[in-house]
Design a protein around this motif. Sequence first.
Motif, PDB file in Angstrom:
ATOM      1  N   ASP A 145       0.837  -1.205   0.000  1.00 16.00           N
ATOM      2  CA  ASP A 145       0.000   0.000   0.000  1.00 16.00           C
ATOM      3  C   ASP A 145       0.871   1.253   0.000  1.00 16.00           C
ATOM      4  OD1 ASP A 145      -2.473  -1.316   0.033  1.00 16.00           O
ATOM      5  OD2 ASP A 145      -2.565  -1.369   2.220  1.00 16.00           O
ATOM      6  N   GLU A 146       1.897   1.269   0.826  1.00 15.46           N
ATOM      7  CA  GLU A 146       2.802   2.419   0.898  1.00 15.46           C
ATOM      8  C   GLU A 146       3.587   2.588  -0.397  1.00 15.46           C
ATOM      9  OE1 GLU A 146       5.057   2.835   4.763  1.00 15.46           O
ATOM     10  OE2 GLU A 146       4.063   0.884   5.062  1.00 15.46           O
ATOM     11  N   LEU A 147       4.015   1.477  -0.983  1.00 15.76           N
ATOM     12  CA  LEU A 147       4.765   1.555  -2.232  1.00 15.76           C
ATOM     13  C   LEU A 147       3.893   2.109  -3.353  1.00 15.76           C
ATOM     14  CD1 LEU A 147       7.370   1.137  -3.767  1.00 15.76           C
ATOM     15  CD2 LEU A 147       6.713  -1.267  -4.108  1.00 15.76           C
ATOM     16  N   LEU A 148       2.655   1.649  -3.419  1.00 20.49           N
ATOM     17  CA  LEU A 148       1.732   2.173  -4.426  1.00 20.49           C
ATOM     18  C   LEU A 148       1.507   3.664  -4.205  1.00 20.49           C
ATOM     19  CD1 LEU A 148      -0.176   1.783  -6.809  1.00 20.49           C
ATOM     20  CD2 LEU A 148      -1.951   1.080  -5.172  1.00 20.49           C
ATOM     21  N   ALA A 149       1.305   4.087  -2.975  1.00 19.01           N
ATOM     22  CA  ALA A 149       1.102   5.508  -2.678  1.00 19.01           C
ATOM     23  C   ALA A 149       2.328   6.333  -3.063  1.00 19.01           C
ATOM     24  CB  ALA A 149       0.777   5.695  -1.196  1.00 19.01           C
ATOM     25  N   LEU A 150       3.513   5.804  -2.823  1.00 20.16           N
ATOM     26  CA  LEU A 150       4.754   6.477  -3.206  1.00 20.16           C
ATOM     27  C   LEU A 150       4.797   6.697  -4.717  1.00 20.16           C
ATOM     28  CD1 LEU A 150       7.872   7.206  -3.182  1.00 20.16           C
ATOM     29  CD2 LEU A 150       8.250   4.756  -3.201  1.00 20.16           C
ATOM     30  N   ILE A 151       4.540   5.656  -5.484  1.00 21.41           N
ATOM     31  CA  ILE A 151       4.591   5.761  -6.946  1.00 21.41           C
ATOM     32  C   ILE A 151       3.546   6.752  -7.447  1.00 21.41           C
ATOM     33  CG2 ILE A 151       4.210   4.499  -9.109  1.00 21.41           C
ATOM     34  CD1 ILE A 151       5.480   2.035  -7.668  1.00 21.41           C
ATOM     35  N   LEU A 152       2.327   6.651  -6.937  1.00 17.44           N
ATOM     36  CA  LEU A 152       1.272   7.565  -7.380  1.00 17.44           C
ATOM     37  C   LEU A 152       1.600   9.016  -7.024  1.00 17.44           C
ATOM     38  CD1 LEU A 152      -1.910   5.445  -6.600  1.00 17.44           C
ATOM     39  CD2 LEU A 152      -0.822   5.852  -8.832  1.00 17.44           C
ATOM     40  N   LYS A 181      -2.675   2.470 -13.335  1.00 13.54           N
ATOM     41  CA  LYS A 181      -3.287   1.141 -13.426  1.00 13.54           C
ATOM     42  C   LYS A 181      -2.722   0.164 -12.400  1.00 13.54           C
ATOM     43  CE  LYS A 181      -4.174   1.641 -18.350  1.00 13.54           C
ATOM     44  NZ  LYS A 181      -3.826   1.181 -19.694  1.00 13.54           N
ATOM     45  N   LEU A 182      -1.680   0.577 -11.682  1.00 15.65           N
ATOM     46  CA  LEU A 182      -1.069  -0.304 -10.701  1.00 15.65           C
ATOM     47  C   LEU A 182      -2.009  -0.546  -9.524  1.00 15.65           C
ATOM     48  CD1 LEU A 182       2.567   1.118 -10.513  1.00 15.65           C
ATOM     49  CD2 LEU A 182       1.862  -1.075 -11.497  1.00 15.65           C
ATOM     50  N   THR A 183      -1.895  -1.732  -8.967  1.00 16.30           N
ATOM     51  CA  THR A 183      -2.599  -2.092  -7.735  1.00 16.30           C
ATOM     52  C   THR A 183      -1.555  -2.700  -6.802  1.00 16.30           C
ATOM     53  OG1 THR A 183      -3.066  -4.350  -8.464  1.00 16.30           O
ATOM     54  CG2 THR A 183      -4.711  -2.648  -9.031  1.00 16.30           C
ATOM     55  N   THR A 184      -1.933  -2.905  -5.559  1.00 14.97           N
ATOM     56  CA  THR A 184      -0.988  -3.554  -4.655  1.00 14.97           C
ATOM     57  C   THR A 184      -0.652  -4.961  -5.161  1.00 14.97           C
ATOM     58  OG1 THR A 184      -2.812  -4.236  -3.231  1.00 14.97           O
ATOM     59  CG2 THR A 184      -1.669  -2.216  -2.633  1.00 14.97           C
ATOM     60  N   ALA A 185      -1.638  -5.659  -5.696  1.00 13.45           N
ATOM     61  CA  ALA A 185      -1.397  -7.011  -6.221  1.00 13.45           C
ATOM     62  C   ALA A 185      -0.481  -6.981  -7.436  1.00 13.45           C
ATOM     63  CB  ALA A 185      -2.728  -7.682  -6.565  1.00 13.45           C
ATOM     64  N   ASP A 189      19.755  -7.236 -24.429  1.00 14.59           N
ATOM     65  CA  ASP A 189      21.059  -6.572 -24.478  1.00 14.59           C
ATOM     66  C   ASP A 189      21.215  -5.447 -23.461  1.00 14.59           C
ATOM     67  OD1 ASP A 189      19.275  -4.810 -25.630  1.00 14.59           O
ATOM     68  OD2 ASP A 189      20.665  -4.120 -27.156  1.00 14.59           O
ATOM     69  N   CYS A 190      20.262  -5.321 -22.547  1.00  9.58           N
ATOM     70  CA  CYS A 190      20.322  -4.206 -21.598  1.00  9.58           C
ATOM     71  C   CYS A 190      19.435  -4.498 -20.398  1.00  9.58           C
ATOM     72  CB  CYS A 190      19.891  -2.907 -22.279  1.00  9.58           C
ATOM     73  SG  CYS A 190      18.164  -2.903 -22.806  1.00  9.58           S
ATOM     74  N   LEU A 191      19.472  -3.566 -19.452  1.00 10.77           N
ATOM     75  CA  LEU A 191      18.591  -3.623 -18.291  1.00 10.77           C
ATOM     76  C   LEU A 191      17.612  -2.465 -18.407  1.00 10.77           C
ATOM     77  CD1 LEU A 191      18.206  -5.247 -15.655  1.00 10.77           C
ATOM     78  CD2 LEU A 191      19.623  -3.532 -14.518  1.00 10.77           C
ATOM     79  N   TYR A 192      16.311  -2.782 -18.402  1.00 11.26           N
ATOM     80  CA  TYR A 192      15.277  -1.759 -18.515  1.00 11.26           C
ATOM     81  C   TYR A 192      15.001  -1.153 -17.147  1.00 11.26           C
ATOM     82  CZ  TYR A 192      10.870   0.568 -19.335  1.00 11.26           C
ATOM     83  OH  TYR A 192       9.886   1.511 -19.397  1.00 11.26           O
ATOM     84  N   VAL A 193      15.011   0.158 -17.073  1.00  7.83           N
ATOM     85  CA  VAL A 193      14.735   0.901 -15.846  1.00  7.83           C
ATOM     86  C   VAL A 193      13.286   1.375 -15.903  1.00  7.83           C
ATOM     87  CG1 VAL A 193      15.351   2.918 -14.456  1.00  7.83           C
ATOM     88  CG2 VAL A 193      17.140   1.674 -15.734  1.00  7.83           C
ATOM     89  N   GLY A 194      12.482   0.902 -14.980  1.00 13.19           N
ATOM     90  CA  GLY A 194      11.079   1.290 -14.970  1.00 13.19           C
ATOM     91  C   GLY A 194      10.622   1.689 -13.579  1.00 13.19           C
ATOM     92  N   LYS A 195       9.585   2.475 -13.532  1.00 15.75           N
ATOM     93  CA  LYS A 195       8.987   2.936 -12.280  1.00 15.75           C
ATOM     94  C   LYS A 195      10.052   3.442 -11.309  1.00 15.75           C
ATOM     95  CE  LYS A 195       4.808   2.375 -13.576  1.00 15.75           C
ATOM     96  NZ  LYS A 195       5.020   2.622 -15.017  1.00 15.75           N
ATOM     97  N   LEU A 196      10.935   4.279 -11.828  1.00 15.40           N
ATOM     98  CA  LEU A 196      11.862   5.032 -10.988  1.00 15.40           C
ATOM     99  C   LEU A 196      11.036   6.151 -10.373  1.00 15.40           C
ATOM    100  CD1 LEU A 196      14.651   5.922  -9.968  1.00 15.40           C
ATOM    101  CD2 LEU A 196      15.004   7.034 -12.163  1.00 15.40           C
ATOM    102  N   ALA A 197      10.837   6.100  -9.070  1.00 21.35           N
ATOM    103  CA  ALA A 197       9.948   7.059  -8.401  1.00 21.35           C
ATOM    104  C   ALA A 197      10.591   7.571  -7.124  1.00 21.35           C
ATOM    105  CB  ALA A 197       8.602   6.390  -8.088  1.00 21.35           C
ATOM    106  N   VAL A 198      10.491   8.883  -6.938  1.00 20.15           N
ATOM    107  CA  VAL A 198      10.991   9.535  -5.729  1.00 20.15           C
ATOM    108  C   VAL A 198       9.899  10.493  -5.254  1.00 20.15           C
ATOM    109  CG1 VAL A 198      12.762  11.074  -4.791  1.00 20.15           C
ATOM    110  CG2 VAL A 198      13.398   9.346  -6.505  1.00 20.15           C
ATOM    111  N   LEU A 199       9.592  10.452  -3.977  1.00 22.16           N
ATOM    112  CA  LEU A 199       8.575  11.360  -3.443  1.00 22.16           C
ATOM    113  C   LEU A 199       8.913  12.806  -3.792  1.00 22.16           C
ATOM    114  CD1 LEU A 199       7.742  10.036   0.151  1.00 22.16           C
ATOM    115  CD2 LEU A 199       6.286   9.969  -1.881  1.00 22.16           C
ATOM    116  N   PRO A 200       7.908  13.609  -4.113  1.00 22.89           N
ATOM    117  CA  PRO A 200       8.165  15.001  -4.505  1.00 22.89           C
ATOM    118  C   PRO A 200       9.015  15.778  -3.506  1.00 22.89           C
ATOM    119  CG  PRO A 200       5.895  14.438  -4.982  1.00 22.89           C
ATOM    120  CD  PRO A 200       6.481  13.267  -4.226  1.00 22.89           C
TER     121      PRO A 200
END
Length: 157
Positions: A14-21, A39-43, A74-85
Amino acid sequence: MRIVPLDQTFTRWDELLALILSAFAAMNGRIDPPSSALKLTTASLAEKAGTEIGHVAIDGEKLVGCLFLRREADCLYVGKLAVLPEVQGKGLGKRLLTIAEETAAALGLAALRLETRIELTDNHAVFAACGFSRTAEKAHPGFARTTFIEMRKVLAS
């Protein structure tokens, strides 16, 4: 502040989802189509953590940042890089990208890849300052115009 890998002991979905949002909220109304973060959910986050390499940044007991990494051919994909405002601009994003570089090296991959929305020119500049170069302009399904750009960073061997 510490950065730890997501593992089977992590339960704060729940906290991780709130952080990303919260981190992605500034995009609402600026980008089209809307962010996939909506579209993310905790699940789905728990599932993502099971199939990708996740890390969370914790300040005291508060989640303040995260990163998800996915191995590609051939690489590592970086996704959902999120930092609180309230933490943005203090170097946490760069610390998370350093973890991405270290992970790529450990996996024998020579580059990082990410995607960022065409409208988010500030993000383009931040990633360029971190060594990423624009490699492609693409469109989401159903869009005739460019909606996002791909950026890559070749890592030192």
